[in-house]
Design a protein around this motif. Structure first.
Motif, PDB file in Angstrom:
ATOM      1  N   ASN A 237       0.857  -1.338   0.126  1.00 35.49           N
ATOM      2  CA  ASN A 237       0.030  -0.072   0.138  1.00 35.49           C
ATOM      3  C   ASN A 237       0.845   1.517  -0.156  1.00 35.49           C
ATOM      4  O   ASN A 237       0.741   2.096   0.932  1.00 35.49           O
ATOM      5  CB  ASN A 237      -0.889   0.257   1.209  1.00 35.49           C
ATOM      6  CG  ASN A 237      -2.192   1.005   0.880  1.00 35.49           C
ATOM      7  OD1 ASN A 237      -2.589   1.326  -0.047  1.00 35.49           O
ATOM      8  ND2 ASN A 237      -2.427   1.507   2.095  1.00 35.49           N
ATOM      9  N   ILE A 238       1.612   1.242  -1.007  1.00 36.94           N
ATOM     10  CA  ILE A 238       2.465   2.590  -1.063  1.00 36.94           C
ATOM     11  C   ILE A 238       1.776   3.819  -1.775  1.00 36.94           C
ATOM     12  O   ILE A 238       0.950   3.553  -2.703  1.00 36.94           O
ATOM     13  CB  ILE A 238       3.581   2.257  -2.134  1.00 36.94           C
ATOM     14  CG1 ILE A 238       4.515   1.312  -1.315  1.00 36.94           C
ATOM     15  CG2 ILE A 238       4.397   3.555  -2.291  1.00 36.94           C
ATOM     16  CD1 ILE A 238       5.539   0.517  -2.187  1.00 36.94           C
ATOM     17  N   GLY A 239       1.808   4.908  -1.319  1.00 41.69           N
ATOM     18  CA  GLY A 239       1.069   5.994  -1.668  1.00 41.69           C
ATOM     19  C   GLY A 239       1.702   7.437  -1.032  1.00 41.69           C
ATOM     20  O   GLY A 239       2.424   7.357  -0.347  1.00 41.69           O
ATOM     21  N   GLY A 240       1.024   8.470  -1.445  1.00 43.73           N
ATOM     22  CA  GLY A 240       1.346   9.816  -0.761  1.00 43.73           C
ATOM     23  C   GLY A 240       3.107  10.325  -1.231  1.00 43.73           C
ATOM     24  O   GLY A 240       3.498   9.887  -2.280  1.00 43.73           O
ATOM     25  N   ASP A 241       3.685  10.514  -0.287  1.00 46.80           N
ATOM     26  CA  ASP A 241       4.837  11.088  -0.176  1.00 46.80           C
ATOM     27  C   ASP A 241       5.764  10.064  -0.608  1.00 46.80           C
ATOM     28  O   ASP A 241       6.826  10.113  -1.461  1.00 46.80           O
ATOM     29  CB  ASP A 241       5.357  11.836   1.164  1.00 46.80           C
ATOM     30  CG  ASP A 241       4.520  13.018   1.456  1.00 46.80           C
ATOM     31  OD1 ASP A 241       4.107  13.615   0.667  1.00 46.80           O
ATOM     32  OD2 ASP A 241       4.683  13.387   2.503  1.00 46.80           O
ATOM     33  N   GLU A 242       5.597   8.799  -0.111  1.00 44.88           N
ATOM     34  CA  GLU A 242       6.375   7.618  -0.196  1.00 44.88           C
ATOM     35  C   GLU A 242       6.338   7.295  -1.915  1.00 44.88           C
ATOM     36  O   GLU A 242       7.457   7.202  -2.389  1.00 44.88           O
ATOM     37  CB  GLU A 242       6.029   6.232   0.337  1.00 44.88           C
ATOM     38  CG  GLU A 242       6.919   5.276   0.400  1.00 44.88           C
ATOM     39  CD  GLU A 242       6.634   4.023   1.405  1.00 44.88           C
ATOM     40  OE1 GLU A 242       7.295   3.262   1.408  1.00 44.88           O
ATOM     41  OE2 GLU A 242       5.487   4.172   1.904  1.00 44.88           O
ATOM     42  N   ALA A 243       5.370   7.509  -2.371  1.00 41.86           N
ATOM     43  CA  ALA A 243       5.205   7.138  -3.865  1.00 41.86           C
ATOM     44  C   ALA A 243       5.888   8.054  -4.728  1.00 41.86           C
ATOM     45  O   ALA A 243       6.666   7.877  -5.718  1.00 41.86           O
ATOM     46  CB  ALA A 243       3.737   7.109  -4.225  1.00 41.86           C
ATOM     47  N   GLY A 244       5.637   9.358  -4.248  1.00 43.17           N
ATOM     48  CA  GLY A 244       6.489  10.469  -4.872  1.00 43.17           C
ATOM     49  C   GLY A 244       7.752  10.574  -4.732  1.00 43.17           C
ATOM     50  O   GLY A 244       8.538  10.803  -5.880  1.00 43.17           O
ATOM     51  N   GLY A 245       8.238   9.940  -3.653  1.00 43.30           N
ATOM     52  CA  GLY A 245       9.724   9.898  -3.360  1.00 43.30           C
ATOM     53  C   GLY A 245      10.407   8.841  -4.286  1.00 43.30           C
ATOM     54  O   GLY A 245      11.420   8.825  -4.948  1.00 43.30           O
ATOM     55  N   MET A 246       9.658   7.589  -4.513  1.00 42.14           N
ATOM     56  CA  MET A 246       9.992   6.485  -5.389  1.00 42.14           C
ATOM     57  C   MET A 246      10.010   7.040  -6.852  1.00 42.14           C
ATOM     58  O   MET A 246      10.795   6.668  -7.756  1.00 42.14           O
ATOM     59  CB  MET A 246       9.103   5.296  -5.336  1.00 42.14           C
ATOM     60  CG  MET A 246       9.162   4.533  -3.988  1.00 42.14           C
ATOM     61  SD  MET A 246       8.117   3.117  -4.088  1.00 42.14           S
ATOM     62  CE  MET A 246       8.558   2.235  -2.576  1.00 42.14           C
ATOM     63  N   MET A 247       8.917   7.832  -7.259  1.00 45.11           N
ATOM     64  CA  MET A 247       9.031   8.487  -8.833  1.00 45.11           C
ATOM     65  C   MET A 247      10.311   9.311  -8.856  1.00 45.11           C
ATOM     66  O   MET A 247      10.825   9.429  -9.863  1.00 45.11           O
ATOM     67  CB  MET A 247       7.864   9.223  -8.965  1.00 45.11           C
ATOM     68  CG  MET A 247       6.476   8.368  -8.960  1.00 45.11           C
ATOM     69  SD  MET A 247       6.476   6.993 -10.359  1.00 45.11           S
ATOM     70  CE  MET A 247       5.869   7.978 -11.961  1.00 45.11           C
ATOM     71  N   GLU A 248      10.631  10.277  -7.798  1.00 44.60           N
ATOM     72  CA  GLU A 248      11.723  11.094  -7.829  1.00 44.60           C
ATOM     73  C   GLU A 248      13.141  10.223  -8.035  1.00 44.60           C
ATOM     74  O   GLU A 248      14.217  10.506  -8.704  1.00 44.60           O
ATOM     75  CB  GLU A 248      11.846  11.987  -6.911  1.00 44.60           C
ATOM     76  CG  GLU A 248      10.775  13.028  -6.908  1.00 44.60           C
ATOM     77  CD  GLU A 248      11.017  13.809  -5.619  1.00 44.60           C
ATOM     78  OE1 GLU A 248      12.121  13.831  -4.851  1.00 44.60           O
ATOM     79  OE2 GLU A 248       9.932  14.605  -5.046  1.00 44.60           O
ATOM     80  N   MET A 249      12.992   9.047  -7.162  1.00 45.11           N
ATOM     81  CA  MET A 249      14.218   8.412  -7.379  1.00 45.11           C
ATOM     82  C   MET A 249      14.530   7.648  -8.746  1.00 45.11           C
ATOM     83  O   MET A 249      15.535   7.642  -9.359  1.00 45.11           O
ATOM     84  CB  MET A 249      14.137   7.237  -6.295  1.00 45.11           C
ATOM     85  CG  MET A 249      15.341   6.054  -6.299  1.00 45.11           C
ATOM     86  SD  MET A 249      15.069   4.670  -7.427  1.00 45.11           S
ATOM     87  CE  MET A 249      13.783   3.713  -6.628  1.00 45.11           C
TER      88      MET A 249
END
Length: 496
Positions: A461-473
């Motif tokens: 259940n990845i979402g929010g800031d964590e998902a944004g961080g993964m996309m940036e990575m």
């Protein structure tokens, strides 16, 4: 992969056997014990048992060179009452703390984080309490975490507190102080008039639960064991040299230490020096960088990268039909089963339902050469079963966020595969491949593989800031891959 009722029974029986085992054993020992109870032929189930044992993190492989079948022992049994030394620094003593860091490795259950380990004084059931400090920058923490290896160390720093991510911003790394969980040792240090040179003599009380006992080892007593320390250091040097020869730089530092102890279990008794102190004493071994994000123990005068065989994809076929994972390895395909599953989920995420399209993406530019028809049929069956399982389980609605991240990660995987396969087709000799760039590619592949494994499980259940961080990575990784490819093209004539 779908499991038959027989498979489930075997798995359950093997888990029960491992849980009760109090000595070393082989797959044959397991098969003989559970075969009769399950009314299954021992010869038919032994390969399944071998796979289950090989994938069980609670076991250590202690096979000797002259043994024909792998021998295992439960980690809890091997490390039971194992002794090791912890030497607090002057700063820790002054602040009344102790960093868990790498102190409990390789004795700590891999499923337990260092700050979740339990540390109890000798003859007491009261565990030391944890507290959070916010006094240290990354450079200050390396001394307490270096034996985790660079990648695991950085992950662990973030696991302490998500706000520690700020310390990895190039513009802030020298200013941000990290929040770290530490043992509160103030009263203990005071009670024992603890000073620099004194140490904690620790032992494994319960490996499975991560419980350790300790007593005070005065500096004066340590000094009286100077000869014992020299013998221990020599043993550890010899054991690690054997580990380097056997595994190369392919395993991380905790695993290197673990394998050294398997080589010579006597090093878990009468220990008067910490692993950090060992590195200060030895003139033969040190921590060396291994690519951009990894470090390993290695010989002082050698570069671990020079020991690698840098073939893009390599295979030794023995005609296995036991699992998709083994067949992939034997036919020279670098993909893992969970990565193929990710391609299947991406196909469904985009509203398509073609297994042929999935196969084309996974194996484009690569001829699959099986050892025989039986292996090819087995592989096709594994693909069909996995596809059926994924399509039955897949939910497009709940996969919305995971699906976007997965698509971006898979685009990188495909780009890397296409590039490496173009090198393979050119038949570039291994010694012509730029080692640093190939290693960097390998590291990126490992990170992407871990990410895809996480994304395959909807429960994460990845979402929010964590998902944004993964996309940036992933955006940063796109740039890194482009730079690596450009560097390799400049070093390999004719590479497009």
């Amino acid at each position: 992969m779908k499991k038959t009722k027989s498979d489930s029974k075997i798995e359950k029986a093997v888990k029960a056997f491992v849980a009760s085992a109090d000595k070393a054993f082989t797959a044959e020992n397991v098969a003989e014990e559970i075969g009769g109870a399950l009314k299954l032929d021992i010869v038919e189930i032994i390969h399944k048992i071998e796979d289950l044992l090989a994938g069980d993190d609670s076991l250590l492989d202690i096979t000797k060179e002259d043994e024909l079948r792998e021998t295992y022992i439960p980690r809890r049994k091997f490390f039971d009452k194992a002794e090791f030394c912890i030497s607090p620094t002057q700063e820790e003593i002054e602040k009344g703390i102790l960093f868990p860091g790498h102190r409990f490795h390789p004795f700590l259950n891999p499923d337990i984080l260092p700050f979740d380990a339990v540390l109890k004084p000798e003859n007491s059931e009261s565990a030391l309490k944890m507290k959070t400090v916010n006094d240290f920058k990354i450079k200050d923490l390396v001394i307490y975490h270096s034996l985790l290896g660079t990648e695991l160390m950085l992950s662990y720093l973030i696991m302490n507190d998500k706000s520690n991510l700020n310390a990895f911003d190039p513009g802030k790394e020298n200013a941000v102080k990290l929040k770290m969980k530490v043992f509160d040792m103030k009263e203990f240090y005071k009670k024992h008039s603890f000073k620099l040179g004194d140490a904690l003599l620790a032992s494994v009380d319960d490996c499975d639960e991560g419980v350790f006992r300790f007593s005070v080892l005065p500096g004066s007593e340590k000094q009286s064991h100077f000869a014992d320390i020299q013998v221990w250091v020599s043993k550890m040097e010899n054991a690690l040299m054997n580990v380097f020869d056997k595994f190369g730089p392919a395993i991380d530092i905790p695993s290197q230490l673990e394998q050294a102890l398997i080589t010579d279990p006597s090093m878990m008794e009468h220990v008067f020096v910490s692993y950090g102190e060992f590195l200060n004493i030895t003139q033969k071994i040190c921590i060396k960088p291994f690519g951009a994000k990894t470090s390993v123990l290695w010989r002082v005068n050698e570069n671990p990268v020079d020991s690698l065989d840098m073939n893009p994809e390599f295979t030794v076929s023995t005609g296995s039909v036991e699992s998709m994972e083994k067949i992939l390895a034997e036919i020279g395909v670098s993909l893992r089963t969970h990565e193929i599953e990710a391609f299947m989920r991406d196909e469904l995420h985009h509203g398509r339902k073609s297994l042929e399209a999935v196969s084309e993406r996974c194996f484009s530019g690569r001829d699959l050469i099986f050892s025989d028809e039986a292996q090819e049929v087995a592989f096709d069956n594994f693909m069909d079963e996995l596809w059926e399982e994924v399509t039955e389980d897949y939910n497009r609605f709940t996969d919305e966020v995971h699906g976007k991240i997965r698509s971006k990660a898979l685009a990188l995987v495909e780009e890397q595969m296409a590039f490496l396969r173009s090198i393979d087709r050119m038949r570039v000799m291994p010694d012509q491949l730029p080692r640093e760039e190939m290693l960097a590619f390998s590291e990126i592949s490992g990170i992407l593989s871990q990410l895809l494994d996480i994304l395959n499980n909807a429960k994460n259940n990845i979402g929010g800031d964590e998902a944004g961080g993964m996309m940036e990575m992933l955006d940063q990784t796109v740039q890194t891959v482009a730079a690596i490819k450009a560097s390799m093209k400049s070093k390999i004539p004719g590479l497009e």
